[in-house]
Design an enzyme around this catalytic site. Structure first.
Site, PDB file in Angstrom:
ATOM      1  N   HIS A  27       0.842  -1.193   0.000  1.00 41.91           N
ATOM      2  CA  HIS A  27       0.000   0.000   0.000  1.00 41.91           C
ATOM      3  C   HIS A  27       0.873   1.237   0.000  1.00 41.91           C
ATOM      4  O   HIS A  27       2.051   1.197   0.380  1.00 41.91           O
ATOM      5  CB  HIS A  27      -0.937   0.014   1.213  1.00 41.91           C
ATOM      6  CG  HIS A  27      -0.238   0.212   2.535  1.00 41.91           C
ATOM      7  ND1 HIS A  27       0.014   1.445   3.065  1.00 41.91           N
ATOM      8  CD2 HIS A  27       0.264  -0.681   3.418  1.00 41.91           C
ATOM      9  CE1 HIS A  27       0.647   1.312   4.226  1.00 41.91           C
ATOM     10  NE2 HIS A  27       0.809   0.028   4.465  1.00 41.91           N
ATOM     11  N   CYS A  28       0.299   2.345  -0.479  1.00 49.48           N
ATOM     12  CA  CYS A  28       0.982   3.633  -0.417  1.00 49.48           C
ATOM     13  C   CYS A  28       0.217   4.509   0.563  1.00 49.48           C
ATOM     14  O   CYS A  28      -0.459   3.992   1.459  1.00 49.48           O
ATOM     15  CB  CYS A  28       1.069   4.269  -1.805  1.00 49.48           C
ATOM     16  SG  CYS A  28      -0.530   4.562  -2.581  1.00 49.48           S
ATOM     17  N   VAL A  29       0.260   5.808   0.401  1.00 47.57           N
ATOM     18  CA  VAL A  29      -0.380   6.706   1.361  1.00 47.57           C
ATOM     19  C   VAL A  29      -1.898   6.614   1.308  1.00 47.57           C
ATOM     20  O   VAL A  29      -2.577   6.737   2.330  1.00 47.57           O
ATOM     21  CB  VAL A  29       0.063   8.167   1.103  1.00 47.57           C
ATOM     22  CG1 VAL A  29      -0.652   9.135   2.044  1.00 47.57           C
ATOM     23  CG2 VAL A  29       1.566   8.288   1.281  1.00 47.57           C
ATOM     24  N   THR A  30      -2.451   6.349   0.128  1.00 44.35           N
ATOM     25  CA  THR A  30      -3.915   6.355  -0.020  1.00 44.35           C
ATOM     26  C   THR A  30      -4.496   5.083  -0.624  1.00 44.35           C
ATOM     27  O   THR A  30      -5.704   4.876  -0.562  1.00 44.35           O
ATOM     28  CB  THR A  30      -4.351   7.534  -0.921  1.00 44.35           C
ATOM     29  OG1 THR A  30      -3.729   7.398  -2.206  1.00 44.35           O
ATOM     30  CG2 THR A  30      -3.949   8.869  -0.313  1.00 44.35           C
ATOM     31  N   ARG A  31      -3.654   4.204  -1.211  1.00 41.13           N
ATOM     32  CA  ARG A  31      -4.195   3.098  -2.005  1.00 41.13           C
ATOM     33  C   ARG A  31      -3.607   1.744  -1.636  1.00 41.13           C
ATOM     34  O   ARG A  31      -2.430   1.636  -1.297  1.00 41.13           O
ATOM     35  CB  ARG A  31      -3.922   3.342  -3.496  1.00 41.13           C
ATOM     36  CG  ARG A  31      -4.742   4.429  -4.123  1.00 41.13           C
ATOM     37  CD  ARG A  31      -4.111   4.933  -5.400  1.00 41.13           C
ATOM     38  NE  ARG A  31      -3.003   5.848  -5.106  1.00 41.13           N
ATOM     39  CZ  ARG A  31      -2.159   6.299  -6.011  1.00 41.13           C
ATOM     40  NH1 ARG A  31      -2.274   5.909  -7.261  1.00 41.13           N
ATOM     41  NH2 ARG A  31      -1.202   7.131  -5.679  1.00 41.13           N
TER      42      ARG A  31
END
Length: 480
Positions: A27-31
């Site tokens: 995952h990244c910051v939002t997804r």
């Protein structure tokens, strides 16, 4: 973790084809970012009906599920607990995704991997140069620039300019760091390589055209060859190719040189060979190639600017979907170096605003829907703001592409605005934030035209999208 609905996480897994369809995930910051065995098994409609999900899209071999900042890490932990998937790095996911790409996609990804890490420095420089524009531009707050009207601000403007221009002055060092790192070698030596190419003892690339005309270009005699002693300030291709060669040599030596003498052999030999190759072969050839590309693009816009602007403005968002927009960043940087400004980036900035305007129209349309969709209302408004500030993915993938017609209406608006900007050769001094704040990066004499373009991409996509939603769709928004 109490604010994460475990049942909804299970529904996400089921909607993307089940646990057996997941190759890797991170995952990244939002997804949430998945590499799936088969993207066709995703039930997109079911996935985006889950309350946790704000949107989803496939890009660069990954299937990405938008969750939201601050919540996505909690969702991922529950996902790992429910499925037993071990957390992997973003690089691992990218490497897995690369296997599913064709050669063109891999080339585009390579450019993205090199230039995205240095974007914060370039965007910061662009914004600060825009601030410097405000202080030094004539006819903005009067006939004279602010630093003339208020001489006490002159030194402040000079310091701002030094800070802002550093990223462009030493651009090859930034690219060298990122490129050598991407090619799997020591990134610190990539910085050194970039600095070698802009050493102050070399004739600056900016002074090269005048020196060439005057016949005063300094030269070396290297191995019986006459080589021009010039730097490559602001250039992209020379350091990219040199970084690749350096990485190849370093990795070759690392495999063959004994550990006891690696420090004395690997880096010195690699940088020495690459440095000579850069000045003798790589630099002259890639400098000529970069200049040829710049001249071709400039010729097209000087002679058919309206057409170039129409095409670039009308299709830039399509390039974002495919990831091909990353290939134009080196062109922008080359134009800034060779021409003192880029006419591509202003069109990009307006394209972002257009996508945001279409998302805002969907937000407005939700007030007229019989079945109020609060989730769509929130997503459309927040993603519209994001696009106006230069980040279009939430609006593109979360709203506009879901319904198709907002995306098309945005393309129409940005195409019209691009035509006007292209026909008038509107230039930006630098690359900044690609949205409403982007106006401060535009050369001051073009602010009026850029403001006209902003008006078009705000009004046209909004009006077309809202009219289509209410008149053609009669307020019944359905994914297409």
């Amino acid at each position: 973790m109490s604010d994460v609905n475990r049942e909804q996480v299970r529904q996400i897994v089921e909607a993307i084809g089940g646990q057996e369809n997941i190759d890797t995930a991170t995952h990244c910051v939002t997804r949430l970012r998945f590499v799936l065995h088969d993207d066709s098994k995703v039930d997109k409609k079911k996935l985006e009906s889950i309350d946790l999900v704000k949107g989803s899209f496939a890009n660069s071999g990954q299937y990405q599920v938008v969750i939201g900042q601050g919540l996505v890490d909690k969702v991922y932990k529950v996902l790992a607990e429910e499925t037993g998937i071990q957390e992997v790095s973003k690089d691992d996911v990218k490497n897995a995704a690369t296997k599913k790409m064709n050669p063109l996609q891999r080339a585009i990804k390579l450019l993205a991997d090199i230039f995205i890490p240095i974007l914060p420095a370039i965007v910061t420089a662009g914004l600060l140069l825009g601030l410097n524009n405000v202080l030094t531009a004539p006819d903005l707050f009067g006939a004279d620039p602010l630093i003339v009207t208020y001489p006490q601000w002159a030194d402040i403007a000079e310091v701002i300019n030094i800070i802002a221009s550093a990223a462009f002055t030493f651009l090859p060092a930034l690219i060298g760091w990122s490129a050598v790192k991407r090619f799997g070698a020591n990134p610190l030596m990539g910085i050194v390589l970039g600095l070698v190419l802009v050493h102050p003892n070399l004739l600056s690339a900016y002074a090269y055209p005048d020196a060439l005309q005057e016949g005063t270009v300094p030269t070396w005699n290297l191995f019986g060859l006459t080589v021009e002693s010039i730097g490559y300030q602001g250039q992209v291709l020379p350091v990219l190719v040199a970084a690749y060669l350096y990485a190849v040599i370093e990795k070759f030596l690392n495999r063959r040189v004994h550990d006891s003498i690696k420090l004395l052999v690997v880096a010195p030999v690699s940088i020495l060979i690459t440095g000579f190759a850069a000045f003798i072969v790589i630099g002259p050839l890639t400098f000529a190639a970069g200049t040829a590309v710049t001249d071709a693009v400039v010729w097209m816009f000087e002679n058919f600017g309206w057409l170039g602007g129409l095409i670039y403005g009308g299709f830039y968002a399509v390039l974002v979907i495919t990831g091909m927009h990353h290939t134009f960043l080196p062109v922008d940087l080359q134009l800034i170096s060779d021409q003192g400004g880029t006419f591509l980036w202003p069109i990009l900035a307006l394209s972002n605003i257009a996508q945001g305007s279409a998302a805002f129209a969907i937000f407005a349309a939700t007030f007229f829907m019989k079945n109020k969709d609060e989730k769509l209302k929130g997503l459309a408004s927040s993603s519209g703001i994001s696009a106006w500030l230069g980040v279009t993915e939430p609006a593109l993938f979360g709203v506009n592409l879901r319904y198709k017609f907002p995306f098309i209406c945005a393309l129409i608006g940005s195409g019209i605005a691009g035509l006007i900007l292209g026909a008038n050769f509107v230039l930006a001094n630098s690359i900044g934030v690609g949205g409403v704040p982007g106006i401060i990066s535009i050369q001051s004499q073009f602010w009026g035209l850029f403001a006209l373009g902003m008006g078009i991409v705000i009004v046209v996509p909004f009006a077309l999208t809202l009219a289509y939603a209410l008149i053609i769709k009669k307020g019944k928004l359905e994914e297409e």
